[in-house]
Design a protein around this motif. Structure first.
Motif, PDB file in Angstrom:
ATOM      1  N   THR A 150      38.267  32.772  27.891  1.00  0.00           N
ATOM      2  CA  THR A 150      38.284  31.360  27.510  1.00  0.00           C
ATOM      3  C   THR A 150      36.912  30.709  27.695  1.00  0.00           C
ATOM      4  OG1 THR A 150      39.041  30.779  29.715  1.00  0.00           O
ATOM      5  CG2 THR A 150      40.727  30.971  28.028  1.00  0.00           C
ATOM      6  N   TYR A 151      36.057  31.283  28.505  1.00  0.00           N
ATOM      7  CA  TYR A 151      34.706  30.734  28.672  1.00  0.00           C
ATOM      8  C   TYR A 151      33.804  31.104  27.494  1.00  0.00           C
ATOM      9  CZ  TYR A 151      36.293  30.492  33.495  1.00  0.00           C
ATOM     10  OH  TYR A 151      37.016  30.260  34.623  1.00  0.00           O
ATOM     11  N   SER A 153      34.176  31.149  23.980  1.00  0.00           N
ATOM     12  CA  SER A 153      34.803  30.874  22.682  1.00  0.00           C
ATOM     13  C   SER A 153      33.916  31.324  21.524  1.00  0.00           C
ATOM     14  CB  SER A 153      35.149  29.397  22.561  1.00  0.00           C
ATOM     15  OG  SER A 153      34.058  28.609  22.934  1.00  0.00           O
ATOM     16  N   ASP A 411      38.072  10.341  40.048  1.00  0.00           N
ATOM     17  CA  ASP A 411      37.294  11.565  40.214  1.00  0.00           C
ATOM     18  C   ASP A 411      37.289  12.332  38.886  1.00  0.00           C
ATOM     19  OD1 ASP A 411      39.759  12.740  40.120  1.00  0.00           O
ATOM     20  OD2 ASP A 411      39.515  13.934  41.935  1.00  0.00           O
ATOM     21  N   PHE A 412      36.504  13.390  38.845  1.00  0.00           N
ATOM     22  CA  PHE A 412      36.284  14.137  37.609  1.00  0.00           C
ATOM     23  C   PHE A 412      37.608  14.545  36.945  1.00  0.00           C
ATOM     24  CE2 PHE A 412      35.690  18.071  35.265  1.00  0.00           C
ATOM     25  CZ  PHE A 412      34.563  17.825  34.519  1.00  0.00           C
ATOM     26  N   SER A 413      38.492  15.180  37.726  1.00  0.00           N
ATOM     27  CA  SER A 413      39.759  15.646  37.156  1.00  0.00           C
ATOM     28  C   SER A 413      40.606  14.473  36.694  1.00  0.00           C
ATOM     29  CB  SER A 413      40.537  16.442  38.194  1.00  0.00           C
ATOM     30  OG  SER A 413      39.774  17.495  38.666  1.00  0.00           O
ATOM     31  N   GLY A 414      40.554  13.378  37.487  1.00  0.00           N
ATOM     32  CA  GLY A 414      41.335  12.202  37.139  1.00  0.00           C
ATOM     33  C   GLY A 414      40.882  11.616  35.817  1.00  0.00           C
ATOM     34  N   TYR A 416      39.489  13.088  33.188  1.00  0.00           N
ATOM     35  CA  TYR A 416      39.886  13.824  31.998  1.00  0.00           C
ATOM     36  C   TYR A 416      41.394  13.993  31.900  1.00  0.00           C
ATOM     37  CZ  TYR A 416      34.982  14.102  31.548  1.00  0.00           C
ATOM     38  OH  TYR A 416      33.684  13.722  31.445  1.00  0.00           O
ATOM     39  N   GLY A 417      42.065  13.947  33.058  1.00  0.00           N
ATOM     40  CA  GLY A 417      43.514  13.937  33.021  1.00  0.00           C
ATOM     41  C   GLY A 417      43.995  12.684  32.303  1.00  0.00           C
ATOM     42  N   GLU A 421      45.796  12.204  28.544  1.00  0.00           N
ATOM     43  CA  GLU A 421      47.103  11.588  28.307  1.00  0.00           C
ATOM     44  C   GLU A 421      46.982  10.383  27.393  1.00  0.00           C
ATOM     45  OE1 GLU A 421      48.599  11.016  32.275  1.00  0.00           O
ATOM     46  OE2 GLU A 421      48.460  13.193  32.565  1.00  0.00           O
ATOM     47  N   GLN A 437      24.562  21.873  23.484  1.00  0.00           N
ATOM     48  CA  GLN A 437      25.393  22.868  22.805  1.00  0.00           C
ATOM     49  C   GLN A 437      26.217  22.167  21.732  1.00  0.00           C
ATOM     50  OE1 GLN A 437      27.599  25.206  25.607  1.00  0.00           O
ATOM     51  NE2 GLN A 437      27.836  26.905  24.199  1.00  0.00           N
ATOM     52  N   SER A 440      30.045  22.259  20.816  1.00  0.00           N
ATOM     53  CA  SER A 440      31.118  21.724  21.658  1.00  0.00           C
ATOM     54  C   SER A 440      31.314  20.217  21.502  1.00  0.00           C
ATOM     55  CB  SER A 440      30.821  22.046  23.125  1.00  0.00           C
ATOM     56  OG  SER A 440      29.676  21.349  23.530  1.00  0.00           O
ATOM     57  N   PHE A 444      35.570  16.181  21.365  1.00  0.00           N
ATOM     58  CA  PHE A 444      35.472  15.601  22.690  1.00  0.00           C
ATOM     59  C   PHE A 444      34.779  14.246  22.649  1.00  0.00           C
ATOM     60  CE2 PHE A 444      35.407  15.459  27.159  1.00  0.00           C
ATOM     61  CZ  PHE A 444      36.426  16.325  27.524  1.00  0.00           C
ATOM     62  N   TRP A 445      33.552  14.249  22.148  1.00  0.00           N
ATOM     63  CA  TRP A 445      32.792  12.989  22.167  1.00  0.00           C
ATOM     64  C   TRP A 445      32.976  12.178  20.899  1.00  0.00           C
ATOM     65  CZ3 TRP A 445      32.556  13.146  26.864  1.00  0.00           C
ATOM     66  CH2 TRP A 445      32.164  14.289  27.561  1.00  0.00           C
ATOM     67  N   PHE A 452      38.798  11.810  22.473  1.00  0.00           N
ATOM     68  CA  PHE A 452      39.250  10.958  23.573  1.00  0.00           C
ATOM     69  C   PHE A 452      38.998   9.475  23.322  1.00  0.00           C
ATOM     70  CE2 PHE A 452      38.899  14.468  26.983  1.00  0.00           C
ATOM     71  CZ  PHE A 452      40.134  14.943  26.589  1.00  0.00           C
TER      72      PHE A 452
ATOM     73  N   PRO B  36      46.793  12.191  38.317  1.00  0.00           N
ATOM     74  CA  PRO B  36      46.292  12.655  37.020  1.00  0.00           C
ATOM     75  C   PRO B  36      45.210  13.712  37.184  1.00  0.00           C
ATOM     76  CG  PRO B  36      45.630  10.369  37.418  1.00  0.00           C
ATOM     77  CD  PRO B  36      46.524  10.771  38.538  1.00  0.00           C
ATOM     78  N   GLY B  37      45.131  14.600  36.232  1.00  0.00           N
ATOM     79  CA  GLY B  37      44.103  15.628  36.296  1.00  0.00           C
ATOM     80  C   GLY B  37      44.608  16.903  35.660  1.00  0.00           C
ATOM     81  N   ASP B  38      43.717  17.609  35.024  1.00  0.00           N
ATOM     82  CA  ASP B  38      44.086  18.838  34.342  1.00  0.00           C
ATOM     83  C   ASP B  38      43.304  19.997  34.955  1.00  0.00           C
ATOM     84  OD1 ASP B  38      44.565  20.946  32.717  1.00  0.00           O
ATOM     85  OD2 ASP B  38      43.892  19.990  30.856  1.00  0.00           O
ATOM     86  N   THR B  42      39.189  21.232  34.523  1.00  0.00           N
ATOM     87  CA  THR B  42      38.161  21.309  35.562  1.00  0.00           C
ATOM     88  C   THR B  42      37.574  22.711  35.636  1.00  0.00           C
ATOM     89  OG1 THR B  42      39.887  21.663  37.185  1.00  0.00           O
ATOM     90  CG2 THR B  42      38.997  19.455  37.039  1.00  0.00           C
ATOM     91  N   LEU B  44      37.513  24.957  32.914  1.00  0.00           N
ATOM     92  CA  LEU B  44      36.835  25.321  31.670  1.00  0.00           C
ATOM     93  C   LEU B  44      35.718  24.362  31.285  1.00  0.00           C
ATOM     94  CD1 LEU B  44      39.887  26.452  29.535  1.00  0.00           C
ATOM     95  CD2 LEU B  44      38.207  27.870  30.685  1.00  0.00           C
ATOM     96  N   ASP B  47      33.465  20.971  27.636  1.00  0.00           N
ATOM     97  CA  ASP B  47      33.142  21.483  26.308  1.00  0.00           C
ATOM     98  C   ASP B  47      34.147  22.525  25.832  1.00  0.00           C
ATOM     99  OD1 ASP B  47      32.390  23.297  28.169  1.00  0.00           O
ATOM    100  OD2 ASP B  47      30.328  23.544  27.495  1.00  0.00           O
ATOM    101  N   GLU B  52      41.981  26.316  24.160  1.00  0.00           N
ATOM    102  CA  GLU B  52      41.560  27.125  25.308  1.00  0.00           C
ATOM    103  C   GLU B  52      42.236  26.633  26.587  1.00  0.00           C
ATOM    104  OE1 GLU B  52      37.003  28.135  23.806  1.00  0.00           O
ATOM    105  OE2 GLU B  52      37.377  26.469  25.142  1.00  0.00           O
ATOM    106  N   ARG B 281      41.581  20.107  41.507  1.00  0.00           N
ATOM    107  CA  ARG B 281      43.002  20.183  41.148  1.00  0.00           C
ATOM    108  C   ARG B 281      43.463  21.633  41.163  1.00  0.00           C
ATOM    109  NH1 ARG B 281      41.818  15.616  41.444  1.00  0.00           N
ATOM    110  NH2 ARG B 281      42.459  13.855  40.161  1.00  0.00           N
TER     111      ARG B 281
END
Lengths: 529, 320
Positions: A150-151, A153, A411-414, A416-417, A421, A437, A440, A444-445, A452, B36-38, B42, B44, B47, B52, B281
């Motif tokens: 998966t890293y 692609s 935080d970072f995960s929060g 993008y989580g 959603e 890159q 990619s 996303f952007w 998003f 929340p968080g995936d 985190t 992958l 990008d 994936e 996470r």
């Protein structure tokens, strides 16, 4: 009450003796360290943990993991070209010495680098390349790892691979992909002999690549150590040993540098620069392709109105943030691309600090009395720079023209989580990322297929889609520059700053010049006595 | 008979320990999934494509229903399998094992320092000299209220940077790791961790001694010709049980403080691991660490109770 005094005195004496003995013992033991003549560079990294050391898994640790671990042990077919510290980093040959791209944009003939051996002596040739590709892509291979692939692609573009001779391979792509060579930079190659014998699990603990340094040892969650690869095919490094220590706390990293525990720290704090320089340390930085910005939600009021978005971009004083707040460890960003990007065009630096124009634009849009927006931001972590103080500065500057900002730290995960959603309640989200890159970017952007931030510019989308399949470098560059031009004109983001990747190091570190990239080469680095 | 009661007491507490650990595990399991968080994102990176990420979530088993995940985890836990950490690419047990060891060393060092501190402060606080009591009161208030984060940074600055007596972080020097090397690395972080618990225990000791001083016991013992040293031993024996109880509870605050102190001194322990695994996470890792911390805390409380029971027969036979 005489006894109390006696008792107190005795107990105090005992306690004092215990403490001072402990201090003396440990203090003495702590001060002696090995003094071999070995040239060792010790780097204090902000990584919190070590990734698995098996090729692609290293990318989990982000750019820092690739820079300080992956690129030392392993190599890809290509690499980032950081030979000129004043130029944007392009694509340079690595394990591929040269290549030809057929007219159909699908067939890539790769001539492999000669006289390369893996750290265990195995030769680098077409068979070694094919062995690794099979390992990544063939689900029946005993060392296949569904996470690893998966890293990578970029490998999905490979239809088939053909061995022409021992040192030549042809990749047949299933569709044209202009960034094929660029994106192969971190598809690392491990020694087939080592994979054969120890499998993927062996690679994760004892990696064997072709890189300029050989993995030596790892102390769990503490440090990783490499020694020079004397048989390296290109310029052999000067350092005997390179060690990376995990020091995720920024203040602790500064203390570690000052105390001599490390010679070099990543991500030095801008506020520490002056005092570190005064104490004889050397600081380094070079604006690279790292955009610190707010992505605006362009489909919802009030930011669906281009005038409001432009007003924001005119309302902020980027120079003040870069120089006063960040002590020049960042440079102001006036458009989508950083000057260090291959696609930057100075003519697109269109936003200046003009609060009056900003007020006018707001009034025109019907927000003469001001407007409220909510912005989510990532509080800390790799690349987020001084997120809190920078966002607060922006908040204050925008308030001057009547844009009232509510900040929502996550935080970072929060981040993008919540973005994933889709129900964030934000009008914008502050993020920092690299645009180096281009494969990619989409989805996303920006991009009309959904992203998003629901930002869609048909014209930019078309130019981007064209660039992805344009193999000619110049033509492709022009198309991407056009994308940047359109996005900048649209004020799709609040353009704020580009990071300089601030580092600090001891004066003993020699031969280091910071490139315009997150990539660093340690070949010329040495330690003075 | 008394022996039997003691065993039953320990057995009941052990059962309670298991139940508490299970409860904590369950709460943590659902809580970490509620924020929340995936995890796939985190790992992958930003990008990566949605496909994936979906693929990786399947590999990690996150596509299953939350109850299936919970009972799956519980089932593996019973067989001693803590799971696999995808963010670090290795079994969870390989990660938490060394971390637990480091935190245990840090905790032991901090406890030692805290006990010494408590003995010194508790005794000085009951001194007959007024200014000594005053100073100790002031020091006690300072130790109790100084945030561990700040104390850790100040100690680091003072004794590793300005006056380089101790190493500036890590648990051992590379290639060393002998007793004195580790001890040198532990002095500053353990001190940062020990100040508040030490002062808290000192306070408990002070109260016990002061209470004792207001009774006739010590003069009576002295009148029987006991040496001052024996007197001190008697005084401290009585003060010990409450001190041990306080220590047991303070271990909880130490585990909390380890979160900051381990980060500042870059000690790869459970505290540092919690911060890191939550921000990534990494569900399986968070669950394992939280469970471990809960177990450590409950076990320490249990040990404190057992120790108290051994010291104080009234507790042992349940008449206190």
């Amino acid at each position: 009450m005489h006894f109390t005094n006696t008792r107190t005195r005795r107990l105090t004496a005992v306690a004092a003796a215990v403490v001072s003995t402990a201090l003396v013992l440990t203090g003495c033991a702590g001060s002696d360290s090995g003094d071999t003549a070995e040239q060792e560079l010790v780097i204090g990294s902000q990584m919190a943990s070590f990734p698995s050391l098996d090729t692609g898994a290293i990318t989990t640790a982000g750019y820092e993991g690739q820079r300080l671990i992956g690129n030392l042990i392993y190599e890809g077919l290509t690499k980032r070209d950081v030979s000129d510290p004043n130029a944007p980093a392009g694509v340079a040959p690595a394990l591929a010495a040269s290549w030809e791209i057929a007219e159909n944009d699908l067939d890539y003939t790769i001539h492999l680098q000669e006289d390369v051996t893996f750290h265990d002596g195995t030769a680098w040739d077409a068979d070694a390349l094919l062995y690794n590709l099979t390992r990544y892509m063939d689900e029946t291979d005993p060392n296949y790892d569904p996470v690893l692939v998966t890293y990578y692609s970029v490998l999905n573009f490979i239809e088939s691979t053909e061995k022409v001779d021992d040192m030549t391979v042809v990749f047949h792509l299933n569709e044209p992909f202009a960034f094929f060579l660029a994106d192969l930079y971190n598809v690392y190659f491990a020694s087939p002999a080592s994979l054969e014998e120890f499998g993927a699990a062996g690679q994760a603990k004892d990696p064997v690549g072709t890189g300029p340094f050989v993995f030596d040892s790892l102390e769990e969650n503490q440090s990783i150590s490499f020694v020079r690869n004397d048989d390296y095919w290109a310029d052999v490094a000067k350092l005997d040993r390179l060690t990376v220590e995990l020091i995720p706390d920024a203040s602790a990293r500064t203390a570690a540098l000052r105390s001599g525990r490390v010679d070099w720290i990543e991500s030095a704090q801008p506020d520490d620069f002056a005092s570190l320089e005064a104490a004889g340390f050397v600081t380094a930085g070079n604006a690279f392709d790292w955009e610190w910005s707010w992505q605006l939600m362009t489909q919802e009021a009030p930011l669906d109105d281009i005038r409001v978005r432009q007003a924001m971009n005119y309302a902020i004083d980027r120079e003040a943030i870069a120089s006063d707040l960040l002590h020049d460890t960042a440079s102001p960003a006036y458009q989508m691309f950083a000057p260090a990007s291959l696609y930057y065009d100075e003519a697109d630096d269109i936003y200046s600090y003009d609060p009056e124009l900003a007020s006018e634009l707001l009034a025109e849009a019907g927000y003469a009395d001001g407007v409220d927006i909510t912005v989510g931001y990532i509080t800390a972590g790799s690349g987020s720079m001084q997120a809190k103080s920078m966002n607060e500065a922006l908040q204050a500057q925008l308030a001057e023209v009547g844009i009232r900002v509510t900040l929502d730290p996550v935080d970072f995960s929060g981040m993008y989580g919540q973005l994933g959603e889709g129900d964030t309640g934000w009008n914008a989200a502050n993020q920092a990322f690299s645009l180096e890159q281009p494969s990619s970017w989409n989805g996303f952007w920006f991009g009309c297929d959904g992203n998003f931030f629901s930002y869609c510019n048909e014209e930019a989308d078309a130019a981007y889609a064209q660039a992805i399949v344009t193999t000619d470098e110049e033509e492709r560059g022009a198309l991407l520059t056009e994308v940047g031009h359109l996005v900048t004109e649209d004020a799709a983001w609040l353009f704020v700053a580009n990071d300089t990747a601030p580092r600090a190091m001891s004066a003993a570190v020699e031969g280091y010049e910071q490139p315009k990239s997150w990539w660093v080469e340690f070949t010329d680095v040495s330690m003075a006595d | 008979m008394a022996h039997n009661r003691f065993l039953r007491f320990v057995g009941a507490r052990l059962l309670l320990t298991v139940l508490t650990a299970f409860f904590v595990a369950a709460v943590v399991f659902f809580a970490i999934r509620a924020i929340p968080g995936d995890p796939a994102l985190t790992i992958l990176g930003t990008d990566s494509t949605p496909e994936e990420r979906a693929e990786l979530r399947i590999v990690m088993g996150l596509d299953q229903s939350i109850l299936v995940q919970f009972f799956g985890w519980l089932g593996r836990l019973v067989t001693g399998d803590l799971g696999y950490s995808y963010s670090q690419g290795r079994p969870v047990a390989d990660i938490v094992g060394p971390a637990l060891e480091n935190t245990a060393m840090l905790g032991a060092a901090a406890t030692l320092i805290a006990v010494v501190l408590a003995l010194v402060m508790g005794n000085l606080a009951t001194s007959s000299i007024r200014w000594v009591r005053r100073v100790i009161d002031w020091v006690e208030a300072f130790f109790l209220s100084a945030p561990q984060y700040t104390v850790a940074l100040l100690l680091l600055l003072a004794f590793a940077v300005l006056l380089p007596l101790f190493p500036a972080g890590g648990i051992s020097s590379r290639g060393d790791g002998g007793f004195f090397d580790v001890a040198a690395h532990l002095v500053l972080p353990a001190t940062a961790l020990a100040l508040a618990p030490g002062a808290q225990m000192g306070r408990s000791l002070k109260t016990s001694i002061a209470t004792l001083q207001s009774t006739e016991l010590l003069p009576a013992l002295r009148a029987r010709g006991l040496s001052p040293w024996r007197l001190a031993v008697h005084a401290h024996h009585n003060a010990l049980p409450p001190m041990i109880t306080v220590l047991g509870i303070q271990v909880g605050s130490m585990l909390g403080g380890a979160l900051f102190v381990e980060n500042i001194f870059s000690i790869p322990g459970l505290g540092a691991l919690v911060v890191q695994s939550v921000s990534l996470r990494d569900y399986t890792l968070v669950q394992a660490v939280a469970l471990l911390i809960a177990v450590v805390f409950v076990v320490v409380l249990l040990l404190a109770d057992i120790l108290n029971a051994l010291l104080d027969p009234r507790i042992r036979v349940g008449r206190a």
